[in-house]
Design an enzyme around this catalytic site. Structure first.
Site, PDB file in Angstrom:
ATOM      1  N   GLY A 187     149.792  42.084-123.450  1.00 48.74           N
ATOM      2  CA  GLY A 187     149.208  43.386-123.142  1.00 48.74           C
ATOM      3  C   GLY A 187     150.117  44.540-123.509  1.00 48.74           C
ATOM      4  O   GLY A 187     151.245  44.607-123.044  1.00 48.74           O
ATOM      5  N   SER A 188     149.652  45.466-124.338  1.00 47.69           N
ATOM      6  CA  SER A 188     150.551  46.480-124.861  1.00 47.69           C
ATOM      7  C   SER A 188     149.767  47.519-125.643  1.00 47.69           C
ATOM      8  O   SER A 188     148.537  47.540-125.618  1.00 47.69           O
ATOM      9  CB  SER A 188     151.595  45.808-125.758  1.00 47.69           C
ATOM     10  OG  SER A 188     150.963  44.884-126.619  1.00 47.69           O
ATOM     11  N   ARG A 189     150.502  48.381-126.390  1.00 47.50           N
ATOM     12  CA  ARG A 189     149.857  49.444-127.140  1.00 47.50           C
ATOM     13  C   ARG A 189     150.665  49.731-128.399  1.00 47.50           C
ATOM     14  O   ARG A 189     151.885  49.553-128.425  1.00 47.50           O
ATOM     15  CB  ARG A 189     149.790  50.715-126.285  1.00 47.50           C
ATOM     16  CG  ARG A 189     148.798  51.731-126.770  1.00 47.50           C
ATOM     17  CD  ARG A 189     148.699  52.882-125.797  1.00 47.50           C
ATOM     18  NE  ARG A 189     149.555  53.989-126.192  1.00 47.50           N
ATOM     19  CZ  ARG A 189     149.942  54.949-125.369  1.00 47.50           C
ATOM     20  NH1 ARG A 189     149.611  54.908-124.091  1.00 47.50           N
ATOM     21  NH2 ARG A 189     150.695  55.937-125.804  1.00 47.50           N
TER      22      ARG A 189
END
Length: 221
Positions: A187-189
């Protein structure tokens, strides 16, 4: 589809954990069949979840020097003009892609060119959609100057679940559009900063694929 090299250790540790839990359950709860089957099912589900997270599907990449490709799978959550304060220190168009735990987490070069700047920043683990995550979270910043002389900045940002950012680039390196430049776990951006006037080809809420979806167009630059 193959399994990404960053997943080998995690998969091995997951398999070891599952083996220990199941061995313990069979030793102490051998007569409680419903409990054993519950543990078996949960163990299988856990392994499949970790396995799918580290998948690295084979793709026919949509490369073109006049295009900026999406660096990651996910959803477009930000399209706005903003001040990029670390490298450019002026106004840029920011496009941000949020990767949920179910997305492919391979990160790909949005453009071809020479890496002019790279920096790793240790930091916090705020949720990836928090505006402060761009400046407070663990992150990397990479600037690639394209063959047309256009600098493009892209930033890996760790999320609340992510605890490790991996990168494969360094200053002075020549990179190819669509090749892997990194990986972020759980989970990240990824933020991309483009010159003002760049023709953005995605909209807020769009679901995009790394190396395939065209993020922006340089034809008018």
């Amino acid at each position: 589809m193959t399994i990404h090299k960053e997943g080998y250790t995690s998969l091995a540790l997951t398999a070891l954990f599952i083996f220990i839990v199941n061995a313990f359950a069979n030793y102490y709860f051998a007569d409680i069949s419903w409990l054993l089957w519950t543990i078996y099912i949960l163990s299988f589900a856990l392994f499949i979840i970790v396995l799918q997270f580290f998948r690295s599907p084979n793709r026919k990449l949509n490369t073109d020097d006049l295009h900026v490709l999406c660096p990651a799978d996910g959803k477009v959550v930000v399209i706005e003009e903003t001040i990029e304060a670390e490298y450019f220190k002026d106004k840029r168009i920011q496009v941000s892609i949020f990767m949920s735990p179910v997305n492919v987490h391979v990160n790909r070069n949005p453009v071809s060119g020479i890496v002019k700047f790279f920096k790793y920043h240790p930091g916090k683990y705020l949720v990836a959609w928090d505006p402060k995550s761009s400046t407070d979270n663990e992150r990397t910043t990479t600037v690639v100057e394209t063959n047309q002389g256009i600098p493009v900045l892209f930033r890996q940002i760790a999320g609340a679940l992510a605890r490790r950012i991996v990168w494969y680039v360094k200053e002075g390196q020549e990179v190819k559009q669509g090749d892997q430049f990194g990986f972020i776990k759980f989970g990240s951006r990824v933020d991309v900063f483009l010159p003002l006037g760049t023709d953005i080809k995605v909209n807020l809420g769009d679901v995009v694929k790394g190396g395939i979806t065209v993020l922006a167009d340089f034809k008018n630059k």
